[in-house]
Design a protein around this motif. Structure first.
Motif, PDB file in Angstrom:
ATOM      1  N   SER A  74      34.424  57.600  55.593  1.00  0.00           N
ATOM      2  CA  SER A  74      34.243  58.425  54.394  1.00  0.00           C
ATOM      3  C   SER A  74      33.781  57.606  53.190  1.00  0.00           C
ATOM      4  CB  SER A  74      35.550  59.157  54.053  1.00  0.00           C
ATOM      5  OG  SER A  74      36.592  58.220  53.841  1.00  0.00           O
ATOM      6  N   ARG A  75      33.760  56.279  53.324  1.00  0.00           N
ATOM      7  CA  ARG A  75      33.252  55.434  52.229  1.00  0.00           C
ATOM      8  C   ARG A  75      31.757  55.649  52.032  1.00  0.00           C
ATOM      9  NH1 ARG A  75      34.507  49.567  53.517  1.00  0.00           N
ATOM     10  NH2 ARG A  75      36.328  50.521  54.515  1.00  0.00           N
ATOM     11  N   TYR A  76      31.095  56.188  53.046  1.00  0.00           N
ATOM     12  CA  TYR A  76      29.651  56.401  52.965  1.00  0.00           C
ATOM     13  C   TYR A  76      29.367  57.851  52.581  1.00  0.00           C
ATOM     14  CZ  TYR A  76      29.829  51.979  55.434  1.00  0.00           C
ATOM     15  OH  TYR A  76      30.111  50.686  55.775  1.00  0.00           O
ATOM     16  N   ALA A  77      28.933  58.061  51.347  1.00  0.00           N
ATOM     17  CA  ALA A  77      28.623  59.398  50.856  1.00  0.00           C
ATOM     18  C   ALA A  77      27.360  59.923  51.531  1.00  0.00           C
ATOM     19  CB  ALA A  77      28.435  59.363  49.346  1.00  0.00           C
ATOM     20  N   LYS A  78      27.128  61.203  51.365  1.00  0.00           N
ATOM     21  CA  LYS A  78      25.993  61.859  52.014  1.00  0.00           C
ATOM     22  C   LYS A  78      24.681  61.139  51.726  1.00  0.00           C
ATOM     23  CE  LYS A  78      23.856  66.418  52.598  1.00  0.00           C
ATOM     24  NZ  LYS A  78      23.898  67.839  52.185  1.00  0.00           N
ATOM     25  N   ILE A  91      26.814  58.571  72.857  1.00  0.00           N
ATOM     26  CA  ILE A  91      27.472  58.851  71.578  1.00  0.00           C
ATOM     27  C   ILE A  91      28.393  57.676  71.282  1.00  0.00           C
ATOM     28  CG2 ILE A  91      28.977  60.426  70.310  1.00  0.00           C
ATOM     29  CD1 ILE A  91      28.027  62.645  72.201  1.00  0.00           C
ATOM     30  N   HIS A  92      28.098  56.984  70.188  1.00  0.00           N
ATOM     31  CA  HIS A  92      28.779  55.724  69.879  1.00  0.00           C
ATOM     32  C   HIS A  92      29.301  55.776  68.448  1.00  0.00           C
ATOM     33  CE1 HIS A  92      29.636  51.454  69.553  1.00  0.00           C
ATOM     34  NE2 HIS A  92      29.087  51.195  70.729  1.00  0.00           N
ATOM     35  N   GLU A  93      30.498  55.289  68.251  1.00  0.00           N
ATOM     36  CA  GLU A  93      31.022  55.209  66.895  1.00  0.00           C
ATOM     37  C   GLU A  93      30.225  54.210  66.061  1.00  0.00           C
ATOM     38  OE1 GLU A  93      32.991  52.400  65.191  1.00  0.00           O
ATOM     39  OE2 GLU A  93      34.699  52.237  66.565  1.00  0.00           O
ATOM     40  N   ALA A  94      30.117  54.484  64.758  1.00  0.00           N
ATOM     41  CA  ALA A  94      29.466  53.577  63.807  1.00  0.00           C
ATOM     42  C   ALA A  94      30.238  53.696  62.492  1.00  0.00           C
ATOM     43  CB  ALA A  94      27.995  53.937  63.630  1.00  0.00           C
ATOM     44  N   THR A  95      31.445  53.161  62.513  1.00  0.00           N
ATOM     45  CA  THR A  95      32.346  53.322  61.373  1.00  0.00           C
ATOM     46  C   THR A  95      31.824  52.607  60.133  1.00  0.00           C
ATOM     47  OG1 THR A  95      34.167  53.365  62.970  1.00  0.00           O
ATOM     48  CG2 THR A  95      34.765  53.128  60.664  1.00  0.00           C
ATOM     49  N   PHE A  96      31.104  51.489  60.330  1.00  0.00           N
ATOM     50  CA  PHE A  96      30.651  50.669  59.208  1.00  0.00           C
ATOM     51  C   PHE A  96      29.141  50.457  59.242  1.00  0.00           C
ATOM     52  CE2 PHE A  96      35.028  49.348  60.138  1.00  0.00           C
ATOM     53  CZ  PHE A  96      35.614  49.516  58.881  1.00  0.00           C
ATOM     54  N   ASN A  97      28.581  50.079  58.096  1.00  0.00           N
ATOM     55  CA  ASN A  97      27.158  49.766  58.062  1.00  0.00           C
ATOM     56  C   ASN A  97      26.915  48.372  58.629  1.00  0.00           C
ATOM     57  OD1 ASN A  97      27.611  47.818  56.057  1.00  0.00           O
ATOM     58  ND2 ASN A  97      26.966  49.155  54.385  1.00  0.00           N
ATOM     59  N   ARG A  98      25.662  47.987  58.739  1.00  0.00           N
ATOM     60  CA  ARG A  98      25.321  46.764  59.474  1.00  0.00           C
ATOM     61  C   ARG A  98      25.809  45.491  58.791  1.00  0.00           C
ATOM     62  NH1 ARG A  98      18.777  47.024  58.517  1.00  0.00           N
ATOM     63  NH2 ARG A  98      18.810  46.731  56.249  1.00  0.00           N
ATOM     64  N   SER A 113      24.127  58.154  51.626  1.00  0.00           N
ATOM     65  CA  SER A 113      24.001  56.927  52.414  1.00  0.00           C
ATOM     66  C   SER A 113      23.653  57.188  53.871  1.00  0.00           C
ATOM     67  CB  SER A 113      25.322  56.143  52.375  1.00  0.00           C
ATOM     68  OG  SER A 113      25.751  55.920  51.066  1.00  0.00           O
ATOM     69  N   TRP A 114      23.749  58.432  54.290  1.00  0.00           N
ATOM     70  CA  TRP A 114      23.642  58.702  55.717  1.00  0.00           C
ATOM     71  C   TRP A 114      22.274  58.342  56.288  1.00  0.00           C
ATOM     72  CZ3 TRP A 114      26.287  64.219  55.793  1.00  0.00           C
ATOM     73  CH2 TRP A 114      27.637  64.063  55.456  1.00  0.00           C
ATOM     74  N   GLU A 115      21.217  58.643  55.561  1.00  0.00           N
ATOM     75  CA  GLU A 115      19.877  58.328  56.068  1.00  0.00           C
ATOM     76  C   GLU A 115      19.691  56.823  56.215  1.00  0.00           C
ATOM     77  OE1 GLU A 115      16.630  60.152  54.078  1.00  0.00           O
ATOM     78  OE2 GLU A 115      17.384  62.199  54.365  1.00  0.00           O
ATOM     79  N   GLU A 116      20.282  56.062  55.295  1.00  0.00           N
ATOM     80  CA  GLU A 116      20.187  54.614  55.382  1.00  0.00           C
ATOM     81  C   GLU A 116      20.938  54.092  56.613  1.00  0.00           C
ATOM     82  OE1 GLU A 116      19.298  50.726  54.883  1.00  0.00           O
ATOM     83  OE2 GLU A 116      18.357  52.478  53.967  1.00  0.00           O
ATOM     84  N   LEU A 117      22.105  54.664  56.896  1.00  0.00           N
ATOM     85  CA  LEU A 117      22.843  54.279  58.104  1.00  0.00           C
ATOM     86  C   LEU A 117      21.999  54.543  59.351  1.00  0.00           C
ATOM     87  CD1 LEU A 117      26.405  55.708  57.271  1.00  0.00           C
ATOM     88  CD2 LEU A 117      25.637  53.337  57.076  1.00  0.00           C
ATOM     89  N   GLU A 118      21.319  55.672  59.357  1.00  0.00           N
ATOM     90  CA  GLU A 118      20.457  56.017  60.485  1.00  0.00           C
ATOM     91  C   GLU A 118      19.314  55.027  60.614  1.00  0.00           C
ATOM     92  OE1 GLU A 118      19.573  60.374  61.827  1.00  0.00           O
ATOM     93  OE2 GLU A 118      17.961  59.775  60.465  1.00  0.00           O
ATOM     94  N   ARG A 119      18.719  54.647  59.487  1.00  0.00           N
ATOM     95  CA  ARG A 119      17.600  53.694  59.511  1.00  0.00           C
ATOM     96  C   ARG A 119      18.037  52.329  60.031  1.00  0.00           C
ATOM     97  NH1 ARG A 119      15.764  56.395  54.749  1.00  0.00           N
ATOM     98  NH2 ARG A 119      16.992  54.992  53.434  1.00  0.00           N
ATOM     99  N   GLU A 120      19.255  51.910  59.634  1.00  0.00           N
ATOM    100  CA  GLU A 120      19.760  50.621  60.115  1.00  0.00           C
ATOM    101  C   GLU A 120      19.784  50.563  61.636  1.00  0.00           C
ATOM    102  OE1 GLU A 120      22.869  49.855  56.370  1.00  0.00           O
ATOM    103  OE2 GLU A 120      23.613  50.133  58.413  1.00  0.00           O
ATOM    104  N   ALA A 121      20.234  51.631  62.247  1.00  0.00           N
ATOM    105  CA  ALA A 121      20.276  51.683  63.704  1.00  0.00           C
ATOM    106  C   ALA A 121      18.874  51.805  64.297  1.00  0.00           C
ATOM    107  CB  ALA A 121      21.149  52.846  64.160  1.00  0.00           C
ATOM    108  N   ARG A 122      18.019  52.580  63.658  1.00  0.00           N
ATOM    109  CA  ARG A 122      16.660  52.787  64.186  1.00  0.00           C
ATOM    110  C   ARG A 122      15.833  51.502  64.168  1.00  0.00           C
ATOM    111  NH1 ARG A 122      14.618  58.774  62.071  1.00  0.00           N
ATOM    112  NH2 ARG A 122      15.938  59.973  63.517  1.00  0.00           N
ATOM    113  N   ASP A 123      16.172  50.557  63.298  1.00  0.00           N
ATOM    114  CA  ASP A 123      15.473  49.274  63.312  1.00  0.00           C
ATOM    115  C   ASP A 123      15.662  48.563  64.650  1.00  0.00           C
ATOM    116  OD1 ASP A 123      14.576  49.610  60.743  1.00  0.00           O
ATOM    117  OD2 ASP A 123      16.126  48.362  59.805  1.00  0.00           O
TER     118      ASP A 123
END
Length: 308
Positions: free
Chosen positions: A272-276, A229-236, A278-288
């Protein structure tokens, strides 16, 4: 062994994400719950779950920023009001003892159960016959720890069929053999319990990190973990901002999971800058980078499967 995310946001509460708290439910293993961090309104979050505060046996605090500790005095007091009588131990960085003492003293909160507060350093902070917990310091704006929870290997299953083939029927002998002990039968035959046990069952490993920049300690704690379990406060795209504020991006969290050889990654501490939307996109960034990644949401639960 189950994870329950009570709060997955960063900094301040939001409508869809409360601030940080994670419950590790060990109800089958030890009839208890361990809590990791206790942000504001954690006890309100608990009201929406089946979790019972009196079951909380240990609370591990990663660091003393408010979004990780402001819910602690209220939860400690409410646990007393709700019938909690068993000992509770709080682990955390230097200063956690003073914070709890002052909060309870000024508010004249009297607990009806024994409370122990342990200020930790790097190393093994808890160990018994079933588990041990290791802490390492991370890279944040103030002393911050990550925790590696290790379930010890369990003895193999007793090979009952082999015993019955030798005419040995169920009874006290089975219990002794299951413990790996040697037993002498009435006819003088000696049996070694280890000869009748299957392969030991490997324990599970859960790594829960506090707020952090990319650092080697995070990789060490997450080594071969079943869950990281890792923090991901910001996008890539926000690596400079993440570094400035002592946090990580989605991509950096995924790289840590990959370097550690973890099996599964949960992203949490989402700004909280990332609205709902955006969440799937955040997940995709990590999954890459690390395919087995999921973005945690408040009240999400995950059962950590037994190893074979």
């Amino acid at each position: 062994m189950e994870l329950l995310f009570l709060g997955t946001g960063a900094g301040v509460p939001a409508k869809l994400r409360n601030v940080t708290s994670i419950a590790l439910k060990l109800l089958e293993e030890r009839g208890a719950v361990w809590l990791f961090d206790c942000g504001e309104a954690t006890q309100h979050q608990i009201l929406h779950t089946s979790l019972k505060p009196r079951r909380i046996e240990k609370i591990f605090i990663t660091h003393l920023h408010g979004d990780h500790i402001y819910g602690l005095p209220g939860l400690l007091g409410s646990r007393s009001f709700q019938g909690g009588e068993s000992r509770l131990t709080v682990y955390g960085p230097k200063g956690i003892k003073e914070y709890i003492h002052v909060s309870l003293s000024v508010s004249r909160t009297h607990l009806l159960y024994p409370l122990e507060v342990i200020e930790i350093e790097e190393g093994t902070v808890f160990e018994d016959e079933g588990f041990f917990v290791e802490a390492k310091e991370l890279d944040h704006a103030l002393p911050t720890f990550g925790y590696r929870v290790v379930e010890k290997d369990k003895p193999g299953v007793l090979q009952v069929d082999q015993l019955k083939e030798r005419g040995i029927q169920p009874g006290p002998v089975y219990r002794q053999l299951k413990l790996g002990e040697s037993v002498k039968l009435e006819d003088g035959t000696e049996l070694n319990g280890e000869d009748f046990l299957g392969h030991s069952i490997p324990g599970r490993v859960v790594t829960i990190l506090g707020d952090t920049r990319v650092c080697s300690s995070a990789v060490d704690l997450g080594r071969s973990a079943d869950v990281l379990i890792h923090e991901a406060t910001f996008n890539r795209d926000q690596e400079e901002m993440a570094r400035e504020y002592f946090h990580s991006t989605t991509k950096q969290a995924a790289e840590t999971a990959s370097d550690a050889g973890a099996k599964l990654l949960f992203l949490t501490h989402i700004s909280s800058r990332y609205a709902k939307e955006s969440w799937e996109e955040l997940e995709r960034e990590a999954r890459d980078v690390f395919p087995d990644t999921y973005i945690a949401r408040d009240f999400m639960e995950y059962v950590i499967p037994l190893k074979k």
